[in-house]
Design a protein around this motif. Sequence first.
Motif, PDB file in Angstrom:
ATOM      1  N   GLN A  91      14.557  28.051   6.353  1.00 30.44           N
ATOM      2  CA  GLN A  91      14.357  26.889   6.320  1.00 30.44           C
ATOM      3  C   GLN A  91      12.837  26.041   5.572  1.00 30.44           C
ATOM      4  O   GLN A  91      12.516  25.296   5.328  1.00 30.44           O
ATOM      5  CB  GLN A  91      15.070  25.526   7.208  1.00 30.44           C
ATOM      6  CG  GLN A  91      16.546  25.799   7.492  1.00 30.44           C
ATOM      7  CD  GLN A  91      17.624  25.010   8.351  1.00 30.44           C
ATOM      8  OE1 GLN A  91      17.158  25.259   9.453  1.00 30.44           O
ATOM      9  NE2 GLN A  91      18.212  24.688   7.729  1.00 30.44           N
ATOM     10  N   LEU A  92      12.524  26.683   7.000  1.00 34.05           N
ATOM     11  CA  LEU A  92      10.402  26.198   6.963  1.00 34.05           C
ATOM     12  C   LEU A  92      10.525  26.243   5.791  1.00 34.05           C
ATOM     13  O   LEU A  92       9.048  26.331   5.118  1.00 34.05           O
ATOM     14  CB  LEU A  92       9.547  27.372   8.353  1.00 34.05           C
ATOM     15  CG  LEU A  92       8.341  26.999   8.031  1.00 34.05           C
ATOM     16  CD1 LEU A  92       8.267  25.949   8.816  1.00 34.05           C
ATOM     17  CD2 LEU A  92       7.875  28.116   9.509  1.00 34.05           C
ATOM     18  N   GLU A  93      10.352  27.412   5.454  1.00 35.58           N
ATOM     19  CA  GLU A  93       9.962  28.242   3.950  1.00 35.58           C
ATOM     20  C   GLU A  93      10.164  27.220   2.668  1.00 35.58           C
ATOM     21  O   GLU A  93       9.600  26.744   1.938  1.00 35.58           O
ATOM     22  CB  GLU A  93      10.228  29.583   3.463  1.00 35.58           C
ATOM     23  CG  GLU A  93       9.969  29.800   1.818  1.00 35.58           C
ATOM     24  CD  GLU A  93       8.591  29.830   1.886  1.00 35.58           C
ATOM     25  OE1 GLU A  93       8.508  30.041   0.636  1.00 35.58           O
ATOM     26  OE2 GLU A  93       7.765  30.090   2.277  1.00 35.58           O
ATOM     27  N   GLN A  94      11.973  27.136   3.327  1.00 32.26           N
ATOM     28  CA  GLN A  94      12.099  25.697   1.377  1.00 32.26           C
ATOM     29  C   GLN A  94      11.079  24.418   1.954  1.00 32.26           C
ATOM     30  O   GLN A  94      10.546  23.799   1.381  1.00 32.26           O
ATOM     31  CB  GLN A  94      13.576  24.960   2.396  1.00 32.26           C
ATOM     32  CG  GLN A  94      14.405  26.490   1.815  1.00 32.26           C
ATOM     33  CD  GLN A  94      15.908  26.219   2.190  1.00 32.26           C
ATOM     34  OE1 GLN A  94      16.032  25.601   3.152  1.00 32.26           O
ATOM     35  NE2 GLN A  94      17.078  27.234   1.612  1.00 32.26           N
ATOM     36  N   LEU A  95      11.163  23.968   3.733  1.00 33.39           N
ATOM     37  CA  LEU A  95       9.685  22.713   3.591  1.00 33.39           C
ATOM     38  C   LEU A  95       8.695  23.382   2.951  1.00 33.39           C
ATOM     39  O   LEU A  95       8.053  22.603   2.472  1.00 33.39           O
ATOM     40  CB  LEU A  95      10.101  22.531   5.398  1.00 33.39           C
ATOM     41  CG  LEU A  95       9.124  20.822   5.663  1.00 33.39           C
ATOM     42  CD1 LEU A  95       9.854  20.251   5.057  1.00 33.39           C
ATOM     43  CD2 LEU A  95       8.958  20.954   6.957  1.00 33.39           C
ATOM     44  N   ARG A  96       8.508  24.071   3.086  1.00 31.95           N
ATOM     45  CA  ARG A  96       6.837  24.208   3.052  1.00 31.95           C
ATOM     46  C   ARG A  96       6.658  24.495   1.136  1.00 31.95           C
ATOM     47  O   ARG A  96       5.435  23.967   0.505  1.00 31.95           O
ATOM     48  CB  ARG A  96       6.292  25.739   2.970  1.00 31.95           C
ATOM     49  CG  ARG A  96       4.908  26.212   2.814  1.00 31.95           C
ATOM     50  CD  ARG A  96       4.197  27.765   2.747  1.00 31.95           C
ATOM     51  NE  ARG A  96       5.333  28.860   1.556  1.00 31.95           N
ATOM     52  CZ  ARG A  96       4.912  28.427   0.149  1.00 31.95           C
ATOM     53  NH1 ARG A  96       3.862  27.909   0.038  1.00 31.95           N
ATOM     54  NH2 ARG A  96       5.665  29.131  -0.549  1.00 31.95           N
ATOM     55  N   ARG A  97       7.253  24.842   0.810  1.00 33.83           N
ATOM     56  CA  ARG A  97       7.488  24.449  -0.756  1.00 33.83           C
ATOM     57  C   ARG A  97       7.651  23.179  -1.043  1.00 33.83           C
ATOM     58  O   ARG A  97       7.244  22.833  -2.327  1.00 33.83           O
ATOM     59  CB  ARG A  97       8.865  25.262  -1.484  1.00 33.83           C
ATOM     60  CG  ARG A  97       9.040  26.777  -0.902  1.00 33.83           C
ATOM     61  CD  ARG A  97      10.461  27.767  -2.153  1.00 33.83           C
ATOM     62  NE  ARG A  97       9.632  29.649  -1.961  1.00 33.83           N
ATOM     63  CZ  ARG A  97      10.497  30.162  -2.087  1.00 33.83           C
ATOM     64  NH1 ARG A  97      11.565  29.490  -2.700  1.00 33.83           N
ATOM     65  NH2 ARG A  97      10.589  31.255  -2.234  1.00 33.83           N
ATOM     66  N   ALA A  98       8.419  22.546  -0.269  1.00 36.47           N
ATOM     67  CA  ALA A  98       8.779  20.812  -0.671  1.00 36.47           C
ATOM     68  C   ALA A  98       7.227  20.107  -0.816  1.00 36.47           C
ATOM     69  O   ALA A  98       7.236  19.039  -1.301  1.00 36.47           O
ATOM     70  CB  ALA A  98       9.729  20.385  -0.115  1.00 36.47           C
ATOM     71  N   LEU A  99       6.546  20.508   0.800  1.00 41.02           N
ATOM     72  CA  LEU A  99       5.082  20.078   0.735  1.00 41.02           C
ATOM     73  C   LEU A  99       4.448  19.797  -0.060  1.00 41.02           C
ATOM     74  O   LEU A  99       3.504  19.328  -0.438  1.00 41.02           O
ATOM     75  CB  LEU A  99       5.336  20.398   2.144  1.00 41.02           C
ATOM     76  CG  LEU A  99       5.843  19.773   3.461  1.00 41.02           C
ATOM     77  CD1 LEU A  99       5.416  20.465   4.665  1.00 41.02           C
ATOM     78  CD2 LEU A  99       5.187  17.877   3.886  1.00 41.02           C
ATOM     79  N   GLU A 100       4.842  21.421  -0.210  1.00 38.33           N
ATOM     80  CA  GLU A 100       3.523  22.406  -1.834  1.00 38.33           C
ATOM     81  C   GLU A 100       3.297  21.382  -3.143  1.00 38.33           C
ATOM     82  O   GLU A 100       2.207  20.798  -3.835  1.00 38.33           O
ATOM     83  CB  GLU A 100       3.687  23.653  -1.992  1.00 38.33           C
ATOM     84  CG  GLU A 100       2.128  24.303  -2.800  1.00 38.33           C
ATOM     85  CD  GLU A 100       2.720  25.757  -2.540  1.00 38.33           C
ATOM     86  OE1 GLU A 100       1.919  26.778  -1.748  1.00 38.33           O
ATOM     87  OE2 GLU A 100       3.741  25.901  -3.204  1.00 38.33           O
ATOM     88  N   LEU A 101       4.556  21.348  -3.622  1.00 39.49           N
ATOM     89  CA  LEU A 101       5.232  20.576  -4.877  1.00 39.49           C
ATOM     90  C   LEU A 101       4.952  18.277  -4.328  1.00 39.49           C
ATOM     91  O   LEU A 101       4.218  17.944  -5.571  1.00 39.49           O
ATOM     92  CB  LEU A 101       6.737  20.372  -4.610  1.00 39.49           C
ATOM     93  CG  LEU A 101       7.583  21.718  -6.034  1.00 39.49           C
ATOM     94  CD1 LEU A 101       9.019  21.837  -5.604  1.00 39.49           C
ATOM     95  CD2 LEU A 101       6.982  22.036  -6.880  1.00 39.49           C
ATOM     96  N   GLY A 102       5.627  18.281  -2.992  1.00 35.09           N
ATOM     97  CA  GLY A 102       4.794  17.286  -3.011  1.00 35.09           C
ATOM     98  C   GLY A 102       2.993  16.443  -2.727  1.00 35.09           C
ATOM     99  O   GLY A 102       3.202  15.193  -2.578  1.00 35.09           O
ATOM    100  N   HIS A 103       2.292  17.842  -2.562  1.00 39.16           N
ATOM    101  CA  HIS A 103       1.049  16.910  -2.697  1.00 39.16           C
ATOM    102  C   HIS A 103      -0.032  18.037  -3.014  1.00 39.16           C
ATOM    103  O   HIS A 103      -0.231  18.554  -2.866  1.00 39.16           O
ATOM    104  CB  HIS A 103       0.736  17.290  -0.309  1.00 39.16           C
ATOM    105  CG  HIS A 103       1.548  16.113   0.013  1.00 39.16           C
ATOM    106  ND1 HIS A 103       0.624  15.231   0.575  1.00 39.16           N
ATOM    107  CD2 HIS A 103       2.580  16.359   0.498  1.00 39.16           C
ATOM    108  CE1 HIS A 103       2.059  14.487   0.871  1.00 39.16           C
ATOM    109  NE2 HIS A 103       2.772  15.821   1.389  1.00 39.16           N
ATOM    110  N   PRO A 104      -0.488  17.647  -4.566  1.00 36.65           N
ATOM    111  CA  PRO A 104      -1.202  17.970  -5.349  1.00 36.65           C
ATOM    112  C   PRO A 104      -2.067  18.608  -4.962  1.00 36.65           C
ATOM    113  O   PRO A 104      -3.201  18.811  -5.739  1.00 36.65           O
ATOM    114  CB  PRO A 104      -0.973  17.414  -6.806  1.00 36.65           C
ATOM    115  CG  PRO A 104      -0.249  16.029  -6.434  1.00 36.65           C
ATOM    116  CD  PRO A 104       0.440  16.437  -4.928  1.00 36.65           C
TER     117      PRO A 104
END
Length: 262
Positions: free
Chosen positions: A83-96
């Motif tokens: 789940q942490l990896e999923q959150l990492r990807r979401a944060l990455e997409l949301g913060h250019p």
Amino acid sequence: MRRAKSGLDAAGFIRQVPEVPFQTEYQAVLAAVRSQLPSLLGTHLVALYVYGSVAEGRARLGQSDLDLTLILSDACPGTQVIQLEQLRRALELGHPEVSKIDFDLGRRAEALASANRLSWGFWLRHHCRWLWGEDLARRFTPFKPEAAVARAVNGAVVPVLQGYLHTLAVGKLPDERLRLQREAARRLLRALLVLRRTDEIDWPWTLEEHRARAVRLHPEQGAALEFFYTEALRPQAGAAEFNQRLAAFLVWFAQQPGIPES
């Protein structure tokens, strides 16, 4: 009096990350990780740190990575790591504003083990800025420059760098390939500190300081070092050229005395 760029403080200890204000451009992403990581992991998140250019206040908008160290509880289940990896990807997409978000994970017992004092202890005390949770860095006293620290922090550098060769040998999209080349070149330049000599008193901090030190001590590798320094800043070499140069450099590197094998 010590030189300003020696990498040491007035008492002769290796310098620590300066406590400068975080750049305004990164306040939002730092607030997001402070909020969302504890929310996801609950009591399994022991401590959260930032390191690298964002920690030091020298990040470049849209070009610099956000590098985070997460210390997890010894009982943290593997499902939460997924789940942490999923959150990492979401944060990455949301913060250019950051080019990439990296999580370095460790367990509390591992970080505090006496056998890992020169690796985890040095890393937390000298490279990380605390963001949230229990500040484990306070459990370690500052370190003075020594080869054992360089070896502990870098570990088995040749196998790690050989891993980049294998990864890059597989066809990658251009953006991903260039990112990996940049990452490998940076790792290589910093890893040369494992060849630290007994007469050295300084401790390189920036990538430029690592490059300058390596060129001074290993002039026969000057051309290769300049190539990797360029790739560490602005990767542009083709895949075949980068892999060929990295493979050749690793042959030399592996032959140097004191290189950890595994």
